[in-house]
Motif scaffolding. Structure first.
Motif, short mmCIF file in Angstrom:
data_model
loop_
_atom_site.label_atom_id
_atom_site.label_comp_id
_atom_site.label_asym_id
_atom_site.label_seq_id
_atom_site.Cartn_x
_atom_site.Cartn_y
_atom_site.Cartn_z
N SER A 250 64.39 64.98 9.00
CA SER A 250 64.56 63.65 9.61
C SER A 250 65.99 63.42 10.09
N PRO A 251 66.19 63.13 11.37
CA PRO A 251 67.53 62.77 11.86
C PRO A 251 68.09 61.54 11.13
N LEU A 252 67.20 60.62 10.75
CA LEU A 252 67.63 59.45 9.98
C LEU A 252 68.12 59.86 8.60
N GLY A 253 67.42 60.82 8.00
CA GLY A 253 67.76 61.24 6.64
C GLY A 253 68.98 62.12 6.54
N ASN A 254 69.26 62.92 7.59
CA ASN A 254 70.38 63.87 7.51
C ASN A 254 71.52 63.56 8.50
N ASN A 255 71.56 62.31 8.94
CA ASN A 255 72.63 61.90 9.87
C ASN A 255 72.70 62.81 11.10
N ASN A 256 71.53 63.09 11.68
CA ASN A 256 71.45 63.89 12.91
C ASN A 256 72.13 65.24 12.75
N LEU A 257 71.76 65.95 11.69
CA LEU A 257 72.40 67.23 11.35
C LEU A 257 72.29 68.26 12.47
N GLU A 258 71.10 68.38 13.07
CA GLU A 258 70.93 69.37 14.13
C GLU A 258 71.87 69.07 15.30
N GLU A 259 71.94 67.81 15.70
CA GLU A 259 72.82 67.42 16.80
C GLU A 259 74.28 67.71 16.46
N PHE A 260 74.65 67.44 15.21
CA PHE A 260 76.02 67.69 14.80
C PHE A 260 76.36 69.18 14.87
N LEU A 261 75.45 70.02 14.40
CA LEU A 261 75.70 71.47 14.44
C LEU A 261 75.85 71.96 15.88
#
Length: 436
Positions: A250-261
């Protein structure tokens, strides 16, 4: 609460619950929380095809994260895990938003029946609803183990059949976006193509009949379209993402982790949702083997696992035929990946699957891994953080970082820890390229 609602209210294990009736099915809107937006959009339309009016909540995904978190903090004891807080926060925030007639709305939540606190979400949601004055809102448990039943909601075999294809389509799009987006020369082209395909698949999934030959043809067409996206040829650090299912996906749950990487010049790598679905189906099979109980149930789940694995492998074959994209590990190999580290009888939370996913990533050459976990999630700390030491002992070049997600954890601290891991990973990549 009117007389009809009182009649449809029962007490189960000391907890009052409002049944979702057949009559409600006609004009009630069913809200369910987001986790994998693209997957769940297709699944939502599948439910609608069978006569339900479902809405995938997007609260907390458009800059209103704080409002959702605050709603969760007001409604859930702070001992509850972060995913519970976010899910309940989404529900309460939606009900208080004024967008819905709260007397014509129901909530839906998946329930695995395992030992994790996720099995208690339904009770936590009802408690939160009562606290917020919405105790008349029905809560539907989406489960395959008979935990709760509602006369107005039933998962039929055709419905489950389409849902499996929805999960596979979602996994395929997620895999291809993650392998294309970090390298695209025209920014946004990968997401745009994925959105176009999602809309097309939604239309096809709500047709009267699904032909598997058409599904397999779609696999090839999707892969071909992504292969045609113009990309750079630069080498980037690959970072695997594992962890508790909600904060992993979940982007909500992981603070948009994929986008950040991706913004940090890395390529995210994740196993799909189908692996978790098959993990849940595999566990009763292992239970029958270990304890000699539930053999009839195990036989049914063997058929389910065999069916799902065949469908997953067909999807992977389409990726493999491209000769361009990396093919994820099949569940058949994942089952045995962690045999030297942990028993397949360990099934609390993500259980042995989390450890196996780390080892599968390493086998694929992904030596940098983020283990995303809710703070205080005991199963995750054992099968994730607890297994990092033995994995590093046998794979000394592996770089694993455990990141806690909870309301008190600041995004900047989470990102700084990941940046430190990426700095080491980039040094190793540069050294590898220099020696090539």
């Amino acid at each position: 609460m009117n007389k009809k609602q009182k009649k449809d209210k029962i007490t189960c294990n000391g907890i009052d619950r409002v049944l979702f009736t057949e009559e409600m099915r006609k004009d009630y809107t069913i809200l369910f929380p987001t986790m994998l937006p693209r997957h769940f959009k297709i699944i939502s339309k599948v439910f609608n095809h069978y006569g339900y009016n479902t809405v995938l909540l997007e609260d907390g995904t458009h800059g209103d994260e704080k409002a959702v978190i605050d709603a969760g903090l007001r409604s859930v004891h702070n001992d509850a895990c972060y995913p519970a807080l976010l899910v309940i926060g989404q529900f309460i925030h939606a009900l208080e938003s004024g967008k819905y007639d709260t007397h014509k709305v129901a909530l839906m939540m998946s329930q695995t029946g395992g030992g994790c606190r996720a099995s208690n979400y339904i009770a936590l949601i009802r408690k939160a609803l009562k606290k917020a004055g919405f105790e008349y809102v029905p809560v539907i448990s989406l489960n395959f183990s008979g935990l709760e039943k509602n006369p107005g909601f039933k998962i039929t075999l055709p419905m489950a059949h389409r849902a499996i294809y929805a999960v596979l389509y979602g996994d395929l799009l997620m895999t291809l976006v993650n392998q294309t987006k970090p390298y695209e020369t025209v920014k946004g082209s990968s997401e745009k193509l994925a959105d176009e395909w999602t809309d097309r698949l939604v239309q096809e999934m709500t047709n009267s009949r699904i032909k598997y030959s058409a599904v397999k043809k779609n696999y090839d067409l999707i892969v071909k379209d992504f292969a045609n996206i113009e990309r750079t040829s630069e080498k980037k650090v690959k970072v695997g993402i594992v962890g508790e299912i909600f904060v992993k996906f979940s982007p909500l749950g992981n603070n948009n982790l994929e986008e950040f990487l991706i913004s940090e010049n890395a390529e995210p790598v994740m196993a799909g949702l189908m692996d978790f679905v098959m993990y849940c189906a595999y566990n009763p099979i292992k239970d029958a083997e270990l304890y000699g109980k539930g053999k009839k149930t195990a036989w049914i789940y063997k058929i389910v696992c065999k069916f799902a694995a065949k469908k997953q492998n067909d999807m992977f074959d389409a990726i493999r035929r491209s000769g361009i994209f990396n093919t994820p590990a099949s569940f058949d190999s994942t089952v045995h990946a962690a045999n030297d580290y942990i028993s397949n009888g360990v099934k609390m939370g993500e259980g042995w699957l989390l450890t196996a996913e780390m080892l599968e990533l390493i086998e694929e050459g992904v030596n940098n891994i983020v283990c995303a976990q809710p703070f205080g999630c005991l199963p995750n700390h054992i099968v994730g953080k607890g297994m990092m030491k033995p994995i590093k002992e046998t794979h000394p070049n592996v770089n694993i970082v455990a990141i806690d997600y909870d309301p008190g954890a600041t995004k900047i601290n989470q990102e700084n820890r990941i940046k430190l891991m990426l700095a080491n990973a980039n040094e190793a990549l540069m050294a590898e390229l220099d020696n090539a």
